[in-house]
Design an enzyme around this catalytic site. Structure first.
Site, PDB file in Angstrom:
ATOM      1  CB  VAL A 143      59.710  51.518  31.185  1.00 29.86           C
ATOM      2  CG1 VAL A 143      60.674  51.918  32.281  1.00 29.86           C
ATOM      3  CG2 VAL A 143      58.731  50.480  31.697  1.00 29.86           C
ATOM      4  CG  ASP A 144      60.753  57.438  32.218  1.00 21.11           C
ATOM      5  OD1 ASP A 144      60.530  58.553  32.677  1.00 21.11           O
ATOM      6  OD2 ASP A 144      61.066  56.475  32.930  1.00 21.11           O
ATOM      7  CE  LYS A 145      65.168  54.702  25.434  1.00 17.20           C
ATOM      8  NZ  LYS A 145      65.755  55.090  24.183  1.00 17.20           N
TER       9      LYS A 145
ATOM     10  CB  THR B 265      60.436  59.644  35.585  1.00 18.81           C
ATOM     11  OG1 THR B 265      61.317  60.659  35.122  1.00 18.81           O
ATOM     12  CG2 THR B 265      59.240  60.260  36.277  1.00 18.81           C
TER      13      THR B 265
END
Length: 112
Positions: free
Chosen positions: A6-8, A11
């Protein structure tokens, strides 16, 4: 399921990527750089285009970036693997190490 990435930037989590930092060189103002990027990104098919939201002769390189003419200047917006970040390279590497997706904006005042 063994792994989840999971990006920060929001997105994946909110489907709303946001601009968190703008670094410039020379005389370029942050608002000016964002307006150049936005003018090109309105023509982009990439989902991150909404994060930076006229141009003619726009070309897009899938997965790399987009380029075109704005007010007689060639503007390119894209990945630091496609566009050399130049004097901002150390900042770009540090931002990417923190998990930030970096977009580089180049302006060439010489007509194409």
């Amino acid at each position: 399921l063994r792994h989840v990435a999971v990006d920060k930037t929001g997105t994946l989590t909110r489907n709303q990527p946001t601009v968190t930092q703008v670094l410039t060189t020379g005389n370029a103002a942050q608002d000016e750089v964002l307006s150049w990027a936005a003018a090109l990104k309105t023509h982009s098919t990439h989902p991150l285009a909404a994060a930076i939201t006229a141009a003619s002769a726009v070309t897009e390189s899938a997965g790399a970036g987009i380029a075109g003419l704005i007010d007689g200047a060639h503007i390119a917006v894209g990945s630091p693997r496609w566009l050399d970040p130049g004097p901002l390279a150390d900042h770009v590497h540090a931002m990417e190490a923190r998990g930030i997706t970096v977009v580089v904006v180049h302006r060439d005042d010489h007509p194409v």
